[in-house]
Motif scaffolding. Structure first.
Motif, PDB file in Angstrom:
ATOM      1  N   TYR A 174       1.794  -1.753  12.742  1.00  0.00           N
ATOM      2  CA  TYR A 174       2.846  -0.822  12.367  1.00  0.00           C
ATOM      3  C   TYR A 174       2.880   0.348  13.332  1.00  0.00           C
ATOM      4  N   TYR A 434       0.698  -4.655   2.327  1.00  0.00           N
ATOM      5  CA  TYR A 434       0.754  -3.573   3.310  1.00  0.00           C
ATOM      6  C   TYR A 434       0.520  -2.248   2.590  1.00  0.00           C
ATOM      7  N   TRP A 465       6.957  -2.005  10.580  1.00  0.00           N
ATOM      8  CA  TRP A 465       5.872  -2.953  10.371  1.00  0.00           C
ATOM      9  C   TRP A 465       6.156  -4.229  11.155  1.00  0.00           C
ATOM     10  N   ARG A 470       0.354  -9.071  11.782  1.00  0.00           N
ATOM     11  CA  ARG A 470      -0.291  -8.870  10.488  1.00  0.00           C
ATOM     12  C   ARG A 470      -1.713  -9.404  10.521  1.00  0.00           C
TER      13      ARG A 470
END
Length: 585
Positions: A174, A434, A465, A470
């Motif tokens: 992010y 998140y 993001w 991730r």
């Protein structure tokens, strides 16, 4: 005093008065009575005085009565003194008990403060350990920081360190943050990814560059909150609608004045958007009015009134053929055909037991996600509207936003719990959560230009993001080797393993890469204190069984080598050399 005289009369009634007097006997009895009185033997003194009255002459009766009265006064004084002494003793007992209570309270508070200090010390140790480890083994550092944060959620250093390490490991995950002056109600992304817009609670529109989060322009033309914001598919126009019942369209790059303006005939504007052909726009208001107008001649293409007032967001299918709306009162979802100019009966989706807050079509337009106010998410097959094909439990506090991933196999949701959840369709558990926001997430927008999305929160924070960056879910979040709280966490001689100690006496060697248990051991009783040697090779534990155990920690095993019995150990320490241990009782 009257009671004493009455007592004397009663005594006389029983003893009577002798007319015969004996002077010598009288004097003897009086002398004995006075001797008893002097000794404090008042009962015998009264008896002697009563006997003297029988032997003494009538003229000495008053004298004897005075003596008896004086004796009774002494008895009364003695009794009063005894009562006062009893009261003093009782007061002293109460005082002692109060002092004891204060001592107990002070001891309890001291223990509480000691416990807090110990917990803070443990947390600070783990924080230091995580920060020292982050350069050589960031994965292990993150495991330590997360475990420490779960053990000590009230410690600000534990929380800050966890999010610091998480952020350091996920810099591409992010880009955080851009602060806006008010709550973010909606976000629009330019199809080429070069421009973004945020509609705020105070009526402002903020335009910025997603590449560097630099604000480019602020539009202040609306005086009330903005509910809808959307770029046209070709990127040429931006449409806006809000509480002041106005719909405005700007040509991108020319923000001086709108090129199109419409006024709602009913209530506040709830949703706005463009059709994929770039030739039509639509807007809805809270009283159920749905309007489709031409971008070329600004004329009405289609206008109809929803049978009930509307609530929340509407959703337009990717091909523009269907428009989904939600009832304010019945929580029924209605899907309308946008190419029909005749009166139509929409497809209805029923099942929500709370107001439908948000909806999102899948990229192929065949499915619809709907989120209820109570956090329940339904996934629908438009061709089979009788019942949802899947359900998910999102934010139970209040769900605000839903958005499909561009591939159609995942979606994101957000709400009041300050998190954004990433889901895989068909899986009732989120793939990832998140975290990091301080207030409720009020808006989400997936960016098709980059593999990511934007979120806006009630405190005016914009965050970008990324999907592809991730990090994998932390095993610690998904799997805990012990069912009891973990009270200590240590490094081991093997850098790939950590040692956990749980309150009920379980020791686990855990592999940090996959969470597998390498080895384990069990103490007979719950553990009260622990310490590890500087070289990480020995662990000392003290439990309720009063045994101080010494464990040798290998790369793949835990062995008990020595046990000694002590009473009342509260803490264990080791010398820098590791040759000595200190015990605090």
């Amino acid at each position: 005093m009257k009671q004493i005289l009455l007592f004397l009369l009663v005594i006389r009634s029983f003893t009577g008065f002798s007319q015969n007097t004996n002077s010598a006997e009288c004097e003897r009895l009086l002398k004995e009575a006075k001797a008893f009185e002097k000794k404090g033997d008042y009962l015998n003194a009264v008896k002697k005085y009563n006997s003297a009255e029988e032997e003494c002459s009538e003229s000495r009766k008053d004298e004897i009565d005075d003596h008896v009265l004086a004796v009774f006064q002494k008895i009364e004084a003695q009794r009063n003194k005894a009562i006062e002494q009893e009261k003093a003793i009782e007061r002293e007992k109460i005082k002692v008990e109060q002092e004891r209570d204060r001592a107990r309270a002070a001891e309890t508070e001291a223990k509480r403060q000691t416990h807090i200090a110990e917990e803070t010390s443990r947390s600070n140790f783990n924080v230091s350990l995580a920060l020292k480890t982050v350069r050589t083994n960031p994965t292990l550092a993150l495991r330590i920081a997360e475990a420490n944060y779960k053990l000590h959620p009230e410690e600000s250093a534990a929380e800050a360190t966890y999010y610091q390490i998480l952020g350091d490991m996920s810099l591409r995950f992010y880009k955080k943050d851009y602060k806006l002056p008010a709550q973010v109600n909606c976000i629009a992304m330019h199809p080429q990814g070069t421009l973004a817009a945020a509609g705020l609670q105070n009526g402002q529109i903020i335009l910025w560059s997603p590449q560097d989060l630099a604000p480019q322009h602020t539009i202040n033309i609306l005086s009330q909150q903005i509910n809808g914001l959307h770029f046209s598919p070709d990127g040429r126009y931006l449409i806006v609608g809000g509480l002041n019942k106005r719909v405005l369209v700007w040509q991108v790059g020319d923000w001086e004045s709108p090129i199109f303006e419409a006024q709602s005939e009913g209530g506040s504007i709830l949703s706005v958007g463009f059709f994929p052909d770039n030739k039509r726009l639509y807007f809805t208001d809270e009283f159920g009015k749905v309007v489709i107008r031409s971008m070329e001649d600004k004329n009405y293409v289609l206008s109809f009134t929803h049978p009930e007032n509307l609530y929340g967001e509407t959703a337009l299918s990717p091909d523009g053929a269907q428009l989904a709306t939600a009832d304010r009162n019945s929580a029924v979802i209605r899907i309308w055909a946008t190419d029909s100019t005749e009166t139509q009966t929409p497809v209805t989706l029923t099942g929500h037991n709370s107001l439908v807050q948000t909806m999102s079509f899948s990229p192929d337009g065949k499915q619809l996600l709907s989120g209820g106010y109570n956090g329940l998410i339904y996934q629908w097959d438009i061709s089979k509207p009788d019942t949802p094909i899947a359900s998910y439990t999102g934010d139970q506090n209040q769900l605000h936003c839903l958005a499909f991933h561009p591939d159609g196999n995942m979606f994101i949701s957000s709400g009041n719990d300050r998190t954004i959840k990433l889901w895989q369709t068909g899986n009732p558990n989120p793939l990832y959560v998140y975290r990091g926001n301080h207030q409720a997430i009020t808006s989400l927008k997936v960016s098709t230009a980059s593999n990511g999305f934007w979120s806006g929160s009630s405190d005016g924070i914009l965050t970008e993001w990324s999907f592809e960056s991730r990090p994998r879910p932390l095993w610690w979040s998904e799997y805990t080797p012990s069912k009891q709280p973990i009270t200590a966490l240590y490094r081991t001689p093997d850098p790939h393993n950590i040692l956990t100690v749980s309150s009920e006496g379980k020791l686990f060697l855990v592999n940090t890469s996959n969470g597998d248990i390498v080895n384990q051991a069990t103490c007979k009783e719950p553990i009260l204190a622990t310490a590890i040697s500087p070289d990480l090779s020995k662990l000392y534990t003290y439990g309720l069984d009063s045994l101080l155990n010494t464990w040798v920690i290998g790369s793949k095993d835990i062995q008990l080598t020595e046990s000694n019995r002590f009473s009342g150990i509260t803490r264990i320490g080791t010398s820098p050399s590791g040759n000595w241990i200190a015990l605090l009782f």
